[in-house]
Design a protein around this motif. Structure first.
Motif, PDB file in Angstrom:
ATOM      1  N   HIS A   1       0.860  -1.180   0.000  1.00 40.41           N
ATOM      2  CA  HIS A   1       0.000   0.000   0.000  1.00 40.41           C
ATOM      3  C   HIS A   1       0.899   1.233   0.000  1.00 40.41           C
ATOM      4  O   HIS A   1       1.482   1.589   1.010  1.00 40.41           O
ATOM      5  CB  HIS A   1      -0.928   0.019   1.209  1.00 40.41           C
ATOM      6  CG  HIS A   1      -1.869   1.179   1.179  1.00 40.41           C
ATOM      7  ND1 HIS A   1      -2.281   1.823   2.310  1.00 40.41           N
ATOM      8  CD2 HIS A   1      -2.462   1.821   0.147  1.00 40.41           C
ATOM      9  CE1 HIS A   1      -3.095   2.811   1.986  1.00 40.41           C
ATOM     10  NE2 HIS A   1      -3.216   2.830   0.677  1.00 40.41           N
TER      11      HIS A   1
ATOM     12  N   SER B   1       7.622  -1.541   3.410  1.00 37.70           N
ATOM     13  CA  SER B   1       6.326  -1.123   3.928  1.00 37.70           C
ATOM     14  C   SER B   1       5.896   0.203   3.330  1.00 37.70           C
ATOM     15  O   SER B   1       6.724   0.974   2.835  1.00 37.70           O
ATOM     16  CB  SER B   1       6.367  -1.004   5.453  1.00 37.70           C
ATOM     17  OG  SER B   1       7.248   0.019   5.854  1.00 37.70           O
TER      18      SER B   1
ATOM     19  N   ASP C   1       1.476   1.773   7.000  1.00 36.35           N
ATOM     20  CA  ASP C   1       1.348   0.375   7.418  1.00 36.35           C
ATOM     21  C   ASP C   1       1.571   0.215   8.919  1.00 36.35           C
ATOM     22  O   ASP C   1       2.422   0.882   9.515  1.00 36.35           O
ATOM     23  CB  ASP C   1       2.370  -0.513   6.696  1.00 36.35           C
ATOM     24  CG  ASP C   1       1.980  -0.829   5.270  1.00 36.35           C
ATOM     25  OD1 ASP C   1       0.871  -0.444   4.856  1.00 36.35           O
ATOM     26  OD2 ASP C   1       2.796  -1.442   4.565  1.00 36.35           O
TER      27      ASP C   1
ATOM     28  N   SER D   1       2.305  -5.034  11.773  1.00 33.02           N
ATOM     29  CA  SER D   1       1.842  -6.346  11.308  1.00 33.02           C
ATOM     30  C   SER D   1       1.736  -6.429   9.784  1.00 33.02           C
ATOM     31  O   SER D   1       1.651  -7.518   9.226  1.00 33.02           O
ATOM     32  CB  SER D   1       0.487  -6.680  11.933  1.00 33.02           C
ATOM     33  OG  SER D   1      -0.488  -5.741  11.506  1.00 33.02           O
ATOM     34  N   GLN D   2       1.757  -5.283   9.100  1.00 33.80           N
ATOM     35  CA  GLN D   2       1.651  -5.266   7.637  1.00 33.80           C
ATOM     36  C   GLN D   2       3.014  -5.177   6.956  1.00 33.80           C
ATOM     37  O   GLN D   2       3.095  -5.279   5.743  1.00 33.80           O
ATOM     38  CB  GLN D   2       0.786  -4.077   7.200  1.00 33.80           C
ATOM     39  CG  GLN D   2      -0.648  -4.191   7.667  1.00 33.80           C
ATOM     40  CD  GLN D   2      -1.418  -2.903   7.432  1.00 33.80           C
ATOM     41  OE1 GLN D   2      -1.046  -1.840   7.917  1.00 33.80           O
ATOM     42  NE2 GLN D   2      -2.482  -3.015   6.652  1.00 33.80           N
ATOM     43  N   GLU D   3       4.063  -4.979   7.718  1.00 29.86           N
ATOM     44  CA  GLU D   3       5.400  -4.870   7.137  1.00 29.86           C
ATOM     45  C   GLU D   3       5.854  -6.230   6.610  1.00 29.86           C
ATOM     46  O   GLU D   3       5.506  -7.269   7.162  1.00 29.86           O
ATOM     47  CB  GLU D   3       6.392  -4.362   8.191  1.00 29.86           C
ATOM     48  CG  GLU D   3       6.114  -2.962   8.650  1.00 29.86           C
ATOM     49  CD  GLU D   3       7.023  -2.498   9.771  1.00 29.86           C
ATOM     50  OE1 GLU D   3       7.219  -1.289   9.899  1.00 29.86           O
ATOM     51  OE2 GLU D   3       7.545  -3.360  10.525  1.00 29.86           O
ATOM     52  N   ARG D   4       6.634  -6.210   5.553  1.00 27.85           N
ATOM     53  CA  ARG D   4       7.218  -7.425   4.980  1.00 27.85           C
ATOM     54  C   ARG D   4       8.715  -7.402   5.250  1.00 27.85           C
ATOM     55  O   ARG D   4       9.335  -6.338   5.266  1.00 27.85           O
ATOM     56  CB  ARG D   4       6.989  -7.479   3.471  1.00 27.85           C
ATOM     57  CG  ARG D   4       5.545  -7.304   3.078  1.00 27.85           C
ATOM     58  CD  ARG D   4       4.733  -8.556   3.359  1.00 27.85           C
ATOM     59  NE  ARG D   4       3.329  -8.395   3.127  1.00 27.85           N
ATOM     60  CZ  ARG D   4       2.727  -8.232   1.969  1.00 27.85           C
ATOM     61  NH1 ARG D   4       3.415  -8.174   0.876  1.00 27.85           N
ATOM     62  NH2 ARG D   4       1.417  -8.128   1.901  1.00 27.85           N
TER      63      ARG D   4
END
Length: 159
Positions: free
Chosen positions: A6, A88, A92, A95-98
């Motif tokens: 996002h 990210s 974010d 919990s949405q970070e890669r």
């Protein structure tokens, strides 16, 4: 690694897990020419849309060939002392970070803006701007280098 990020505020970042980006890398040259904001702990990558965007992050042993379909290509150094990259968007939640693991060290990052269709996930059809896949290729380097625009994209590119 293929990702859907996002890119709120028309950007997402690739950074060392021990760093936070402040926005200090967004100089006028970064905005108008580089399309990446370079900071000591990572890179902010400008996107053509404030939307869900496709990206990929790949570790390669040496500089790869430039993708002939890329409209804009830029390179910069990316120090990763922790050995862990975070990808990210600016809004974010943790919990949405890669995450992407590499050996600790200094890397050269090539960001290629490759024309693409909309991602296969829900996206904002009312947002203006072109769809791109933002390809980040990383390879280890022994010393620092300046930001280099390998291929300059069109002056008006984000809508």
């Amino acid at each position: 690694m293929h990702l859907v990020v996002h890119a709120d505020q028309r950007q997402f970042s690739v950074r060392d897990s021990r760093s936070r980006l402040t926005g200090s890398g967004w100089t006028s040259v970064a905005v108008d020419c580089h399309r990446i904001g370079v900071e000591p702990g990572g890179l902010a990558i400008a996107t053509a849309r404030s939307d869900v965007v496709e990206s990929s992050v790949n570790l390669v042993p040496s500089p790869p060939a430039v993708d002939p379909s890329a409209e804009h290509v830029v390179e910069a150094d990316l120090p990763v002392p922790s050995g862990r990259l975070v990808i990210s968007g600016p809004s974010d939640y943790p919990s949405q970070e890669r995450f992407f693991s590499v050996l600790p060290g200094l890397y050269r990052a090539r960001v290629s803006y490759v024309p693409a269709g909309p991602p296969a996930v829900t996206w904002n059809e009312h947002e203006f701007g072109e769809h791109y896949r933002y390809v980040v290729e990383l390879w280890p380097v022994s010393g620092p280098s300046d930001v280099e625009v390998v291929r300059q994209g069109a002056a008006v590119w984000d809508g």
